[in-house]
Design an enzyme around this catalytic site. Structure first.
Site, PDB file in Angstrom:
ATOM      1  N   HIS A  95       0.809  -1.214   0.000  1.00  0.00           N
ATOM      2  CA  HIS A  95       0.000   0.000   0.000  1.00  0.00           C
ATOM      3  C   HIS A  95       0.846   1.270   0.000  1.00  0.00           C
ATOM      4  CE1 HIS A  95      -4.225  -1.595   1.040  1.00  0.00           C
ATOM      5  NE2 HIS A  95      -3.515  -2.537   0.445  1.00  0.00           N
ATOM      6  N   HIS A 263      -1.997 -12.225  -2.365  1.00  0.00           N
ATOM      7  CA  HIS A 263      -3.042 -12.937  -1.630  1.00  0.00           C
ATOM      8  C   HIS A 263      -2.679 -14.391  -1.349  1.00  0.00           C
ATOM      9  CE1 HIS A 263      -6.216  -9.832  -3.212  1.00  0.00           C
ATOM     10  NE2 HIS A 263      -5.372  -9.325  -2.324  1.00  0.00           N
TER      11      HIS A 263
END
Length: 720
Positions: A95, A263
């Site tokens: 992020h 993920h």
């Protein structure tokens, strides 16, 4: 005598709640703040502190060992899922780096900006404040030798290593900033996570995302994980993903690799009521000490954590690097459901008990895995599906592609490889790094300069060509600039802003000089520009020598990714008084943005524009702003005449004005908005007045040369 409400006599408002700054009173005025950010007054380090020198003293082995130890050192105040902080640290790095967008090179992990608003309080960055606090003991230990920017980028890389991935490498060298960035446009929305049809939507037409934005909503890093506008539809989400990742300079294969690799480990958190969360860090109470999203009505940690609202892990073994993501995604049918927090997600149908991930606190408890709408796009979109199946069949290939894509993600805004520091810098040169070979350094500059002078090239042609070569530089992601002389290659020599016919004529003169003297074209272009400045100064009565540093190299077409370089094409240049077309944004605002990207200050912008006007570097030799009778001489005439009240200024068309003698009405010159802003804006006028003064003619020349040299060397990261 009435009682004062406040005992402090404020010089100005110290919070934004009740302040009325100049921009509130005059919202159309031009703010120069983006040119003055990160001033030395905000920096707590000594004036001679050099992070690139300091980081070389870092004990890299000890740091890596400490980060490996941190991954499994679970803290009671924020326990690690399954006893491993890897997933959290990867999200932290993701992020930070993922805010990068290729259109203007802004965003990314290069400055540690996630510590500040707005990023530290974006909804998509929920609970990343915990990750930074977990890293604080390491930052504290290594101090000035390790920036927050490097640590945040490195934490995710070591997290992957600790879970079994062979990473591609890592480079240190990111320098911290000390207050929020003012130059980055994150969107026009006034609230978080507004749907597409809001009053300040970043979309137009069917679904055309505003430039230079990459994220689909204010407050998100990428796409909405629940679906477009929170409505699940994997094929529509795939369109958003493709657009967003392309704007981050990623292709389809890199997109699938990054999505799947991100993920493969960790989990999403939504086991609770999101309405019970406290405010984000910037709005938290003072006693919360910058800790946001506190769940004060419940335990709120471990299995009860709420972050995105989506709940669950993607894989069976969320703390190890494997191919489990594709096995889970492709080997099951999926159905829509809602998380305990009410978020849309997908769950597998008829999954075997042994394929379920364990509870983060109790390994005897199994939990249901999930996929977001973005994950389902990797299965439902035909192109993404092909890539996913390839990765599933060949785990080794997937790991290789991911590790390279991760390196690209975390280093895209660092610029050329010469800026990379540390023991794990990959040897391989990568195309997206815009490689430039080292050029010859030991040559007789005077002899080459003499050869250029004897060609009879005009001052305007020499200065203009050097400027056009250098102006592509972006301080945001350290791309572009004069080094490499890519202005002579297939893509850039056809750019409208480079005046292809004029450029070809100049290059036909300069390239043979470079070849005959064994020097790079890049150096000859800059040296010619310097010569032009010296000749212009001599015409004004000043004998000067413009500083020159040799060693630029010449890039080739094979070293150049044309698609990636296309975003560097100038569509406007206030310094040459040129707009490719009319834009909704004013010409002076466009110049300000370009100035910030080039790393120039307001007074450097002022002196360069004034000097280039009188030298005669306007696009297509237009007369706008050439306020002088001595064109070609480096005089301060632009400022003298701009500030002279014997003249009056009249609009005669869009972005076009005429300057007339006040008494007779006789037309004297013409101008653009970019010219007039230096007399209209009060701050810029104050600089213009300095350069118009009778005693500052020498200062004007000196300052012009200083700013010019700064631009010519902006991309010379190979020299101190």
């Amino acid at each position: 005598m009435s009682e004062n409400k406040c005992p402090v006599m404020h010089g100005s408002a110290t919070t934004t709640e009740n302040s009325m700054a100049n921009m509130n009173w005059w919202p159309k005025s031009l703010s120069l703040d983006i040119l003055h950010q990160h001033d030395h007054k905000t920096n707590p380090m000594a004036a001679d502190f050099n992070y690139q020198d300091e980081v070389k003293k870092l004990d890299f082995v000890a740091l890596k060992n400490d980060l490996h130890a941190l991954m499994t050192d679970s803290q009671a105040w924020w326990p690690a899922d399954w006893g491993h902080y890897g997933g959290l640290m990867i999200r932290l790095t993701w992020h930070a780096a993922g805010t990068y967008r290729i259109a203007d090179g802004r965003g990314g992990a290069g400055h540690g900006s996630q510590r500040f608003a707005p990023l530290n309080s974006w909804p998509d960055n929920g609970n990343l404040d915990k990750a930074r606090r977990l890293l604080w003991p390491i930052k504290k230990k290594y101090g000035n030798k390790l920036s927050w920017a490097d640590l945040i980028a490195y934490a995710g890389t070591i997290a992957y290593e600790s879970m079994g991935l062979k990473t591609f490498g890592f480079a240190f060298g990111r320098e911290d900033i000390w207050h929020p960035e003012k130059d980055i446009y994150w969107g026009a929305e006034k609230d978080w996570l507004l749907p597409t049809d809001n009053d300040n939507s970043r979309y137009s037409g069917e679904r055309n995302l505003e430039n230079p934005l990459a994220a689909v909503m204010m407050g998100l890093i990428y796409v909405n994980p629940e679906g477009v506008d929170g409505k699940p539809d994997p094929l529509k989400t795939a369109q958003d993903i493709r657009e967003t990742f392309a704007r981050m300079a990623m292709n389809d294969e890199e997109t699938v690799a990054l999505t799947a690799g991100g993920h493969t480990v960790g989990k999403a958190h939504g086991n609770g009521n999101a309405d019970l969360l406290g405010p984000e860090p910037e709005d938290a109470d003072i006693h919360d000490q910058g800790f946001g999203w506190l769940n004060k009505a419940k335990r709120g940690i471990g299995r009860d954590t709420v972050t995105s609202g989506i709940e669950g892990a993607w894989t069976t073994h969320p703390t190890q690097w494997d191919n489990g993501y594709f096995t889970m995604l492709l080997n099951h049918e999926w159905e829509l459901c809602k998380s305990p927090a009410g978020a849309w997600q997908w769950q597998p149908i008829n999954i075997k008990e042994e394929d379920k991930p364990r509870d983060v606190e109790d390994p005897s408890i199994s939990t249901m895995p999930m996929m977001t709408d973005a994950d389902m796009a990797m299965k439902m979109d035909p192109e993404y599906r092909k890539i996913s199946e390839h990765f599933h069949r060949d785990p080794e290939y997937f790991s290789k592609v991911f590790s390279r894509a991760w390196f690209k993600l975390t280093h895209r805004d660092m610029g050329p490889k010469v800026r990379y520091l540390g023991p794990d810098v990959p040897v391989e040169d990568l195309l997206w790094q815009d490689p430039v070979p080292t050029g010859p350094k030991d040559f007789n500059v005077a002899v080459v300069k003499k050869a250029i002078k004897e060609t009879g090239l005009s001052i305007s042609d020499m200065v203009t060509t050097a400027w056009d070569s250098a102006r592509t530089f972006r301080g945001s992601d350290k791309r572009g600039g004069a080094n490499g002389a890519r202005i002579r290659l297939a893509l850039q020599k056809q750019w409208a802003g480079n005046e292809p016919k004029r450029l070809a004529s100049v290059l036909s003169v300069l390239e043979p000089i470079a070849a005959s003297h064994g020097v790079s074209v890049a150096d000859v272009i800059v040296l010619a520009g310097n010569l032009g400045i010296e000749l212009a100064a001599k015409k004004a009565g000043f004998d000067v020598t413009v500083p020159f540093i040799s060693g630029r190299g010449d890039a080739t077409d094979e070293m150049t990714d044309n698609e990636s370089f296309a975003v560097l094409e100038p569509l406007h240049d206030g310094y040459r008084n040129w707009l490719k077309q009319d834009f909704a944004v004013s010409a002076e605002e466009l110049m300000l943005d370009r100035t910030q990207l080039m790393g120039l200050t307001a007074h450097e912008m002022t002196v360069l524009v004034g000097g280039m006007r009188v030298i005669g570097t306007n696009y297509a030799e237009t007369g706008h702003g050439v306020f002088t009778e001595r064109k070609g001489a480096l005089t301060n005439d632009f400022f003298v005449n701009l500030t002279d009240m014997n003249y009056i200024w009249k609009p005669i068309g869009q972005n076009e004005y005429e300057i007339c003698e006040r008494e007779t009405g006789k037309r004297k010159w013409t101008a653009s908005r970019v010219d007039l802003i230096f007399g209209s804006n009060s701050v810029l006028r104050s600089y213009a007045e300095v350069y118009a003064q009778d005693d500052n003619k020498q200062k004007f020349v000196n300052d012009f040369i200083s700013a010019w040299t700064k631009m010519m060397n902006a991309d010379r990261f190979d020299v101190s």
